[in-house]
Scaffold this motif. Structure first.
Motif, PDB file in Angstrom:
ATOM      1  N   ARG A 170       0.863  -1.184   0.000  1.00  0.00           N
ATOM      2  CA  ARG A 170       0.000   0.000   0.000  1.00  0.00           C
ATOM      3  C   ARG A 170       0.897   1.231   0.000  1.00  0.00           C
ATOM      4  NH1 ARG A 170      -2.200  -1.369   5.830  1.00  0.00           N
ATOM      5  NH2 ARG A 170      -0.374  -0.864   7.030  1.00  0.00           N
ATOM      6  N   ARG A 195       2.340   6.911   1.615  1.00  0.00           N
ATOM      7  CA  ARG A 195       1.985   8.342   1.663  1.00  0.00           C
ATOM      8  C   ARG A 195       3.205   9.226   1.900  1.00  0.00           C
ATOM      9  NH1 ARG A 195      -3.840   7.991   2.753  1.00  0.00           N
ATOM     10  NH2 ARG A 195      -4.157   5.811   3.137  1.00  0.00           N
ATOM     11  N   ARG A 229      -7.211  -3.589  -5.117  1.00  0.00           N
ATOM     12  CA  ARG A 229      -8.288  -2.826  -4.463  1.00  0.00           C
ATOM     13  C   ARG A 229      -8.121  -2.747  -2.954  1.00  0.00           C
ATOM     14  NH1 ARG A 229     -13.879  -5.121  -5.830  1.00  0.00           N
ATOM     15  NH2 ARG A 229     -14.513  -3.336  -4.587  1.00  0.00           N
ATOM     16  N   GLN A 252      -6.255  -1.276  -1.071  1.00  0.00           N
ATOM     17  CA  GLN A 252      -6.019   0.040  -0.460  1.00  0.00           C
ATOM     18  C   GLN A 252      -7.315   0.781  -0.172  1.00  0.00           C
ATOM     19  OE1 GLN A 252      -3.041   2.885  -0.682  1.00  0.00           O
ATOM     20  NE2 GLN A 252      -1.935   1.834  -2.291  1.00  0.00           N
ATOM     21  N   GLN A 253      -8.409   0.301  -0.805  1.00  0.00           N
ATOM     22  CA  GLN A 253      -9.691   0.947  -0.540  1.00  0.00           C
ATOM     23  C   GLN A 253     -10.177   0.495   0.839  1.00  0.00           C
ATOM     24  OE1 GLN A 253     -12.101  -0.424  -3.787  1.00  0.00           O
ATOM     25  NE2 GLN A 253     -10.695   0.401  -5.312  1.00  0.00           N
ATOM     26  N   THR A 254     -10.408   1.445   1.716  1.00  0.00           N
ATOM     27  CA  THR A 254     -10.688   1.124   3.119  1.00  0.00           C
ATOM     28  C   THR A 254     -11.866   0.157   3.273  1.00  0.00           C
ATOM     29  OG1 THR A 254      -9.974   3.354   3.529  1.00  0.00           O
ATOM     30  CG2 THR A 254     -10.935   2.212   5.377  1.00  0.00           C
ATOM     31  N   ALA A 255     -12.963   0.432   2.574  1.00  0.00           N
ATOM     32  CA  ALA A 255     -14.158  -0.409   2.745  1.00  0.00           C
ATOM     33  C   ALA A 255     -13.866  -1.840   2.326  1.00  0.00           C
ATOM     34  CB  ALA A 255     -15.308   0.155   1.926  1.00  0.00           C
ATOM     35  N   TYR A 256     -13.167  -1.989   1.197  1.00  0.00           N
ATOM     36  CA  TYR A 256     -12.835  -3.313   0.666  1.00  0.00           C
ATOM     37  C   TYR A 256     -11.938  -4.052   1.659  1.00  0.00           C
ATOM     38  CZ  TYR A 256     -11.409  -6.740  -2.899  1.00  0.00           C
ATOM     39  OH  TYR A 256     -11.170  -7.891  -3.615  1.00  0.00           O
ATOM     40  N   TYR A 257     -10.937  -3.343   2.174  1.00  0.00           N
ATOM     41  CA  TYR A 257      -9.991  -3.924   3.125  1.00  0.00           C
ATOM     42  C   TYR A 257     -10.720  -4.394   4.388  1.00  0.00           C
ATOM     43  CZ  TYR A 257      -6.291  -4.008   6.646  1.00  0.00           C
ATOM     44  OH  TYR A 257      -5.453  -4.376   7.661  1.00  0.00           O
ATOM     45  N   LYS A 258     -11.568  -3.527   4.903  1.00  0.00           N
ATOM     46  CA  LYS A 258     -12.254  -3.849   6.164  1.00  0.00           C
ATOM     47  C   LYS A 258     -13.170  -5.063   5.995  1.00  0.00           C
ATOM     48  CE  LYS A 258     -12.067   0.369   8.800  1.00  0.00           C
ATOM     49  NZ  LYS A 258     -12.723   1.635   9.076  1.00  0.00           N
ATOM     50  N   GLU A 259     -13.818  -5.127   4.821  1.00  0.00           N
ATOM     51  CA  GLU A 259     -14.727  -6.240   4.551  1.00  0.00           C
ATOM     52  C   GLU A 259     -13.966  -7.572   4.641  1.00  0.00           C
ATOM     53  OE1 GLU A 259     -16.438  -5.893   0.614  1.00  0.00           O
ATOM     54  OE2 GLU A 259     -16.568  -8.084   0.518  1.00  0.00           O
TER      55      GLU A 259
END
Lengths: 286, 695
Positions: free
Chosen positions: B221, B224, B359, B361-368
């Motif tokens: 990831r 930053r 995908r 890095q996408q927070t929602a996807y990761y959390k799921e």
């Protein structure tokens, strides 16, 4: 005893003063002066070039018997008529085929050009290899950024347009950059002119070639670099040059790059074609 | 005259006093100067250097990851960004600021006659922020025209980037991200070389096989631009290394990343990050103007891509396994492991459901995925009761203890009573008279209960430990910690529950139930070891061609007489054979959809069905190796049933998955010209004899 003669220092003082004024003058004033001076100088360049043409013409004319000229002329007319007819036929065929293939592949329409043949008036001595002056200008519809080609090879692009002449930034100029493609790979690479080395044929570099480029030419064959046509200024498929040595990976491994030897027609240019886009697109080159 | 003399006499002492005072002051000055110039010189020089310099680190593209045959599993693609050289735009920004001020003053004067139009400090500060945004937006508009996009400038980001005292002022600002190939071509051809805009390419991970092997490969990831994730440059020039000696605070002020790097988070990416995949970052040392804008580059080096890594995975087998899992068990946790028996290299490590590493890095996807537990490499990290797949160990322990021999027959009813409690057979029909081969063929629980009581828990547990079922393996990527790998013993039970060990616990342990738990990887490794007549398999995810002739697995021979070892193998072959072998689906037998015969490839297998979640769900295990004569591949499959799935079974559910992988393996690797069998010559392989002989 003769009196010692002193050189009159006044002209040198004026010269030094003039140089200081020129040096101190703002950039736009200098640019204005340069352009104005150029417009005055242009007829001289043109006249000189035309005189050279006449000189060559008479030299050939005087050295050839008259009846030979008549025979040559007749033969050439026949060949010309034959070739023109063939050319028309082939062009029609090519256009039809192109349209059919483009329709099948749903390729977006490419820019179309009108070409103007222009004679080379001279190479600009300030930037020996990098600029050409052509005997076509604003009055002929030449635009800044228009591609300049010879046969099927790239010469450069129009960098400045004057009333009756224009300056061409050559393909070898380090500030010349276009979208290219390399033998065996359809993807976009970038060609850029390289800093000039005295007494060496002009060269450029091809960069940004994808790192998974795997094409290996056959024994003794060379890898050619063409315009890709994707950049929106130059039509595709024009030869830029040949890759010298091997394409090598950049240290970060992201791209391949290599040196490009420019096509040999570039060293003896007499006549070139300026391609004027029929529907000019946006460009920041102007 | 006298007066004059007197006055002349009185002046000098004051003069001397004043002179002395000046001298002392001067001395202090000289001493201070000497201290600064001679003693503290180095420190001040360094401070002066770093004050006016910025070290920009350019993250290196990561190394590629390939499978054992050289198929690219993880590569990089360049992301071409348009960046604006803010240092070159300073004049334009200043002119824009002057224009804005002038217009605003004029507007104020026009609105209120007599007003001098002077701007408040706060308003002037606002204009200072607006001016660079306006200039950059004008350039962005031009780029939009050339490449045909409709991008708008992120004004907040611009203000943040160019804030006074911000170190990011020294580097260009990105105004358009990730150009397509066509956009890049248009930009390069239509924007002059000496324009204040240029292309900066950064490298982004790509996965040519999509979600395949995502759990093994892991993911990266964006860091930053975090300085903490910045590796040291050991081979750089001394003036560059100076920056690494700075205090944490000073580093934050004077060092920065040219663009965000990629931080390895899991899997192979994380395990082989340092020194291999990460590469060596490039750097640029810049002098900056007092206002923080870049002035001149002093020195620099381009980044060097990380080294490439060749994994032991076979992407074709891996995809076959993943497709089989996804088709047969959508939405279930399921895993497959396949090992090269000789080398211990992992050929397949599949987990379902798989995730898309691009995908993550996408927070929602990761959390799921994190919440559901499917972000883990369950095949190597989740320890569960092995059920009957553990029975070969019970058999080996009993044989080594001399409690049974291959011909020992146990009378196996529908249950076995220990004390007042009944321990049941898995089949409602009792198996009757059972020997070792038949026990492995039909997976008789009652046989195991009986021999386990005779063998004793100590010897059973010791055998399981000898096969390393409670220890982390040599695998280089993350795996279950030792604390999760449990071989229960009386001491363990006492510590955990305070209760004493019961004979029933030994019975449960013999069939892989109770508190015993291990991973699919351990069990597959155990099966590969049995196939080689050894106790350990050194597992690796890295392909090393030097291992092709085999390697030292740092175990020991199982230590059974040849006839006893052969009986174990015969039992496992019988398990994979029709009509009654519980693992016959592995070899393509039985009434299961989608399975096929293996066409000449001989297989040995053992199934297992364990109860979890208070007996509301089953785990379906199957272990197999092939070809029996010359074992080359060992496979383990685990399907985790959901609550209510009490009908799940190893042979029914896991067997067909192993069958699919073996079919693919056979297609790619199996040659009918097999070398002489590796079993000892004194006991030639006799094949499976249905039934058993009484003696």
């Amino acid at each position: 005893m003769a009196r010692p003669t002193y050189i009159n220092p006044r002209p040198f003082v004026y010269l030094a003063f003039g140089l200081v004024v020129w040096w101190l003058a703002p950039g736009f004033v200098r640019a204005l002066f340069k352009d104005a001076f150029y417009e005055f100088q242009a007829p001289l360049v043109l006249t000189q070039s035309q005189l050279q043409d006449i000189q060559t013409y008479w030299a050939v004319y005087a050295g050839t018997p008259k009846h030979d000229m008549i025979t040559f002329n007749r033969d050439l007319l026949r060949v010309n008529a034959n070739l023109t007819s063939q050319n028309n036929q082939l062009q029609r065929l090519l256009r039809e085929n192109n349209r059919r293939v483009e329709r099948l592949l749903a390729v977006p329409s490419r820019p179309e050009y009108k070409s103007i043949i222009a004679r080379v008036a001279r190479r600009d001595i300030n930037t020996w290899w990098q600029r050409l002056i052509l005997r076509r200008g604003r009055e002929d519809g030449v635009r800044i950024g228009s591609p300049v080609v010879v046969g099927t090879g790239v010469v450069g692009r129009v960098a400045k347009v004057h009333a009756t002449t224009c300056e061409v930034q050559l393909v070898s100029d380090p500030d010349f950059r276009i979208a290219a493609s390399v033998d065996g790979d359809e993807r976009t690479a970038i060609y850029q002119g390289a800093p000039n080395v005295p007494f060496v044929l002009p060269q450029g570099v091809v960069t940004h070639l994808p790192s998974d480029y795997t094409y290996t030419p056959g024994e003794g064959a060379q890898v050619s670099v063409f315009t890709s046509g994707a950049g929106g200024v130059f039509p595709g498929g024009l030869l830029i040059g040949i890759v010298v040595g091997e394409l090598s990976a950049t240290s970060d491994g992201m791209f391949f790059e290599g040196r490009v030897r420019l096509h040999t027609q570039l060293t003896s240019l007499e006549e070139v074609a300026i391609l004027i886009p029929l529907k000019p697109g946006p460009t920041l080159l102007e | 005259m006298m007066d004059d003399t007197n006055s002349n006499d009185t002046v000098p002492w004051r003069l001397y006093l004043a002179g002395g005072f000046v001298f002392i002051l001067f001395l202090i000055l000289v001493l201070r100067l000497a201290t600064l110039q001679l003693l503290d010189e180095e420190g001040y020089k360094q401070s002066a250097n770093t004050q006016s310099r910025r070290l920009v680190i350019i993250p290196a593209p990561r190394g590629n990851i390939y499978d054992r045959a050289g198929h690219l599993l993880v590569g990089n693609r360049p992301a071409h960004n348009v960046v604006a050289d803010v240092a070159a735009l300073q004049n334009e920004m200043n002119e824009e600021l002057t224009r804005l001020r002038r217009e605003e003053r004029a507007a104020r004067r026009a609105a209120v006659p007599g007003e001098n139009g002077k701007l408040s400090r706060a308003r002037d500060d606002e204009l200072r922020e607006i001016a660079p945004v306006n200039v950059l937006q004008q350039y962005l508009d031009k780029v939009n025209r050339v490449i045909g996009r409709q991008e708008t400038l992120d004004a907040k980001a611009v203000i943040q980037h160019l804030t006074k005292l911000s170190r990011t002022r020294a580097i260009p600002i990105t105004i358009v991200r990730d150009l397509t190939e066509a956009e890049l071509a248009r930009f390069m051809e239509q924007v002059p070389v000496d324009y204040p805009l240029r292309i900066a390419s950064e490298s982004i991970r790509t996965y040519p096989y999509g979600t395949t092997a995502a759990h093994v490969l892991g993911y990266v990831r964006s860091d930053r631009g975090d300085l903490a994730a910045m590796p040291e440059l050991s081979a750089a020039a001394p003036e560059v290394l100076e920056f690494f000696a700075l205090s944490e605070e000073a580093r934050k002020q004077h060092m920065l990343k040219g663009f965000a790097g990629q931080e390895a988070v899991a899997g192979v990416e994380a395990s082989f990050d340092k020194d291999i995949l990460q590469g060596i970052p490039g750097h640029q040392l810049w002098t900056v103007r007092p206002n923080g804008y870049a002035l001149e580059q002093l020195t620099g080096a381009p980044p060097r891509q990380g080294k490439n890594l060749y994994l032991s995975l076979d992407v074709n087998l891996q995809r076959t396994a993943e497709q089989a899992l996804a088709q047969r068990f959508p939405g279930y946790f399921a895993s497959v492991i396949a090992l090269d028996v000789k080398t211990g290299e992992i050929l397949v490590c599949a987990n379902a459901p798989s995730f898309d590493p691009t995908r993550i890095q996408q927070t929602a996807y990761y959390k799921e995925f994190l919440k559901s537990g499917s972000l883990f490499n369950r095949a190597t990290r989740i320890a569960l009761p092995p059920g009957s797949s553990f029975k070969p160990i019970t058999a080996i322990a009993a044989l080594r203890a001399g409690v049974i021999n291959p011909d020992t027959i146990k009378d196996c009813g529908a249950y076995f009573e220990i004390g007042r409690r009944k321990y049941i057979e898995h089949d409602r029909n009792a198996f009757g008279r059972v020997n070792l081969v038949r026990m492995l063929q039909v997976s008789s629980n009652v046989y195991c209960y009986q021999v386990a009581l005779d063998t004793g828990i100590e010897k059973l547990a010791a055998e399981a430990r000898r096969f390393g079922l409670d220890q982390p393996t040599t695998l280089e990527i993350s795996q279950a910690p030792a604390s999760r790998l449990i071989i229960p013993t009386p001491e363990y039970k006492r510590k955990r529950t305070g209760e004493g060990w019961a004979l029933g616990d030994t019975a449960n342990f013999s069939i892989g139930q109770g508190s015993m738990q291990t991973t699919l990887m351990h069990l597959t490794s155990m099966f590969a070891s049995i196939a080689r007549n050894e106790t350990r398999t050194a597992i690796s995810i890295i392909h090393d061609p030097a291992r092709s002739s085999g390697r030292d697995h740092h175990g020991e021979p199982i230590g059974l007489p040849p006839d006893q070892y052969q009986a174990i193998i015969d039992g496992l072959v019988a398990c994979a054979s029709p009509p009654n072998g519980t693992g016959r689906s592995v070899a393509g037998y039985g009434n299961y959809s989608g399975i096929q015969r293996l066409g000449g490839l001989s297989v040995a297998s053992k199934t297992g069905t364990a109860q979890v979640s208070n007996n509301t769900a089953n785990l379906a295990w199957v272990l197999a190796f092939a070809p029996v004569e010359n074992p080359q591949i060992a496979i383990g499959v685990l399907i985790e049933g959901k609550p209510g799935d009490t009908n799940f079974g190893g042979g029914t559910n896991a067997g067909p998955i192993a069958n699919s992988v073996l079919l693919e393996w056979r297609k790619r690797y199996f040659s009918t010209e097999i070398k002489a069998p590796e079993v000892p010559a004194a006991v030639p392989f006799t094949g499976y004899q249905p039934g058993f002989s009484e003696r």
